[in-house]
Design a protein around this motif. Structure first.
Motif, PDB file in Angstrom:
ATOM      1  N   MET A  34     -43.328 -23.378 -13.497  1.00  0.00           N
ATOM      2  CA  MET A  34     -43.381 -22.850 -14.866  1.00  0.00           C
ATOM      3  C   MET A  34     -43.746 -23.978 -15.827  1.00  0.00           C
ATOM      4  O   MET A  34     -43.429 -25.137 -15.577  1.00  0.00           O
ATOM      5  N   GLU A  75     -48.371 -22.465 -20.908  1.00  0.00           N
ATOM      6  CA  GLU A  75     -49.586 -21.913 -20.297  1.00  0.00           C
ATOM      7  C   GLU A  75     -50.798 -22.807 -20.491  1.00  0.00           C
ATOM      8  O   GLU A  75     -51.607 -22.998 -19.577  1.00  0.00           O
ATOM      9  N   PRO A 106     -46.503 -12.909 -17.637  1.00  0.00           N
ATOM     10  CA  PRO A 106     -45.213 -12.863 -18.341  1.00  0.00           C
ATOM     11  C   PRO A 106     -44.570 -11.484 -18.342  1.00  0.00           C
ATOM     12  O   PRO A 106     -43.348 -11.365 -18.206  1.00  0.00           O
ATOM     13  N   PHE A 118     -42.918 -10.999 -14.942  1.00  0.00           N
ATOM     14  CA  PHE A 118     -42.133 -12.099 -14.397  1.00  0.00           C
ATOM     15  C   PHE A 118     -40.729 -11.663 -13.992  1.00  0.00           C
ATOM     16  O   PHE A 118     -40.256 -11.961 -12.884  1.00  0.00           O
ATOM     17  N   SER A 119     -40.034 -10.941 -14.875  1.00  0.00           N
ATOM     18  CA  SER A 119     -38.645 -10.571 -14.610  1.00  0.00           C
ATOM     19  C   SER A 119     -38.500  -9.620 -13.431  1.00  0.00           C
ATOM     20  O   SER A 119     -37.430  -9.539 -12.822  1.00  0.00           O
ATOM     21  N   ASN A 140     -35.205 -16.826 -17.082  1.00  0.00           N
ATOM     22  CA  ASN A 140     -35.887 -16.427 -18.308  1.00  0.00           C
ATOM     23  C   ASN A 140     -37.115 -17.299 -18.508  1.00  0.00           C
ATOM     24  O   ASN A 140     -36.994 -18.526 -18.593  1.00  0.00           O
ATOM     25  N   LEU A 141     -38.273 -16.693 -18.567  1.00  0.00           N
ATOM     26  CA  LEU A 141     -39.514 -17.429 -18.810  1.00  0.00           C
ATOM     27  C   LEU A 141     -39.680 -17.641 -20.310  1.00  0.00           C
ATOM     28  O   LEU A 141     -39.677 -16.683 -21.091  1.00  0.00           O
ATOM     29  N   SER A 142     -39.802 -18.890 -20.725  1.00  0.00           N
ATOM     30  CA  SER A 142     -39.937 -19.200 -22.150  1.00  0.00           C
ATOM     31  C   SER A 142     -41.224 -18.611 -22.709  1.00  0.00           C
ATOM     32  O   SER A 142     -42.234 -18.495 -22.004  1.00  0.00           O
ATOM     33  N   ASP A 159     -45.002 -19.677 -21.912  1.00  0.00           N
ATOM     34  CA  ASP A 159     -45.078 -20.322 -20.607  1.00  0.00           C
ATOM     35  C   ASP A 159     -45.832 -19.466 -19.603  1.00  0.00           C
ATOM     36  O   ASP A 159     -45.795 -18.230 -19.665  1.00  0.00           O
ATOM     37  N   ALA A 184     -46.486 -18.924 -15.287  1.00  0.00           N
ATOM     38  CA  ALA A 184     -45.700 -19.055 -14.056  1.00  0.00           C
ATOM     39  C   ALA A 184     -46.564 -18.717 -12.854  1.00  0.00           C
ATOM     40  O   ALA A 184     -47.373 -17.790 -12.899  1.00  0.00           O
ATOM     41  N   GLN A 208     -40.123 -26.902 -13.386  1.00  0.00           N
ATOM     42  CA  GLN A 208     -40.484 -26.675 -14.783  1.00  0.00           C
ATOM     43  C   GLN A 208     -41.182 -27.930 -15.293  1.00  0.00           C
ATOM     44  O   GLN A 208     -40.617 -29.024 -15.283  1.00  0.00           O
ATOM     45  N   CYS A 256     -41.167 -29.436 -20.126  1.00  0.00           N
ATOM     46  CA  CYS A 256     -40.153 -28.627 -20.782  1.00  0.00           C
ATOM     47  C   CYS A 256     -39.749 -29.265 -22.105  1.00  0.00           C
ATOM     48  O   CYS A 256     -39.746 -30.493 -22.236  1.00  0.00           O
TER      49      CYS A 256
END
Length: 402
Positions: A94, A97, A121, A124-125, A132-134, A137, A139, A247, A250
């Protein structure tokens, strides 16, 4: 001191780099001696511990190319030693982007046709529900990545080295190196000569090089390793298809954050949150580590407290209770020095001030004095010695003695 016959090569430092170097030399029919200053296994270098991440997801292309051969070599060692060394879990990467490092990882994987999955995004979940994807961001998952069983790998490669006729001598602190047609290495247990010398001494490298008048611009960096308790048991376990993760860039710091599934210690997720500064010279760090047994600095007087601890010896199912007692007055070592010992202590308190003493022996008692006296706290103690893997203690502190 004894002087042994000549070798084709001497390797100084029996961590992962030195052990694999010696193993490859032995496979090429080179008479090889592997020297280690500490008694094996130990926790004084950077090759101990149960797990590491193995991956092809790098921002440098040459690493990704190199890893193709590495995977084949790990598989070969698994077959030779008849032991499982790598577990495929995937690696979740992550990062912002449009950031340079995230894009570099993504481009390197695509360029080298490494199997991967890009997670939009909005989806993602569905795939990673416990993270939790910021916002902003990206992934992706390097599906070839996984967990390498580090201590098991070290034992395996050293075992194969011995089978090939290699010689390992531990407890051999080097005190001199003399170049020549044959390199002469003087250690605490003997004098050894070889046509070639390989130094894989990690943070002790410049100490070894000083014997031949060389120094390299090396920095020894401290890496913070923590274990976080799962809020929902098993939610970060491999069985729940939770991957290792990385990550990049960050906002919390300038270094990457790495993490592994909660399988090393059930219910605890391992993560590395970057470098916390340069450490002193290795000799200074070694002295700091020895202070754990010599006892330094006065601790405050506190009344004794006891608790029931569970030992979880590696590879054993037995559990032995341990009495945790603090006899006042106590002389012990500060938390700041714990990095250089085989003992790691984490707690749920916001302040980690305190003193602790560990005698350095396998089966002796552990004592702790808090700088203050909180009412109740759960202290988790991890030891990475020969026989201790984890201790969990629930401690109720008594009023302090003035």
């Amino acid at each position: 001191m004894s002087t042994e016959g000549d070798y084709d090569c001497i390797v100084i430092g029996a961590g992962v780099q030195g052990s694999f170097t010696a193993y490859q030399l032995a496979k090429k029919k080179q008479r090889t001696l592997l020297l280690e200053q500490f008694v094996l296994p130990h926790t004084r270098g950077s090759s101990h511990g149960q797990t590491r991440i193995i991956r092809k997801a790098y921002d440098q292309d040459y690493y990704t190319v190199m890893m193709e051969e590495c995977y084949r070599m790990w598989a070969q060692l698994e077959e030779e030693a008849s032991v499982k060394l790598v577990r495929q879990t995937g690696l979740l990467v992550m990062g912002p982007e449009n950031s340079s490092q995230y894009q570099a990882v993504k481009n390197t994987l695509q360029k080298n046709r490494v199997p991967m999955v890009i997670l939009p995004p909005e989806e993602f979940s569905k795939h990673i529900p416990n993270v939790n994807l910021s916002e902003g961001d990206g992934a992706l998952v390097d599906t070839t990545a996984g967990v390498l069983f580090a201590d098991r790998a070290l034992r395996a490669v050293q075992g194969q080295f011995l089978k090939l006729g290699g010689i390992i001598k531990d407890g051999q602190k080097v005190s001199d190196i003399k170049p020549g047609a044959l390199v002469t290495v003087t250690a605490s247990g003997g004098v050894y000569r070889a046509k070639n010398l390989v130094l894989t001494a990690g943070s002790w490298t410049n100490g070894m090089l000083s014997y031949i008048g060389l120094q390299l611009p090396l920095k020894v960096l401290k890496i913070n390793v923590c274990y976080w308790k799962e809020k929902v048991p098993g939610s970060y376990n491999v069985q729940q298809r939770f991957p290792a993760f990385l990550q990049v860039e960050c906002p919390e710091g300038k270094h990457h954050i790495y993490g592994l599934p909660s399988n090393e210690y059930p219910g605890l997720m391992k993560h590395f949150h970057g470098q916390s500064g340069e450490l002193p010279h290795a000799a200074t760090r070694a002295r700091a580590g020895r202070q754990a047994t010599h006892l330094v600095g006065p601790g405050p007087r506190r009344s004794p407290f006891t608790t029931s601890l569970l030992f979880l010896p590696g590879g054993a199912s037995t559990r032995r209770p341990l009495r945790l007692a603090l006899p006042p007055p106590c002389r012990a070592m500060p938390f700041a020095d714990l990095f250089d010992t085989s003992l790691k202590v984490f707690g749920c308190m916001s302040s980690m001030e305190g003193w602790i003493h560990h005698s350095g022996e396998r089966d002796t008692s552990l004592t702790f004095t808090p700088s203050s006296a909180p009412s109740d706290a759960i202290w988790r103690v991890w030891t990475f010695g020969l026989s201790w893997y984890m201790v969990v203690a629930s401690v109720a502190h008594s009023p302090s003695i003035q």
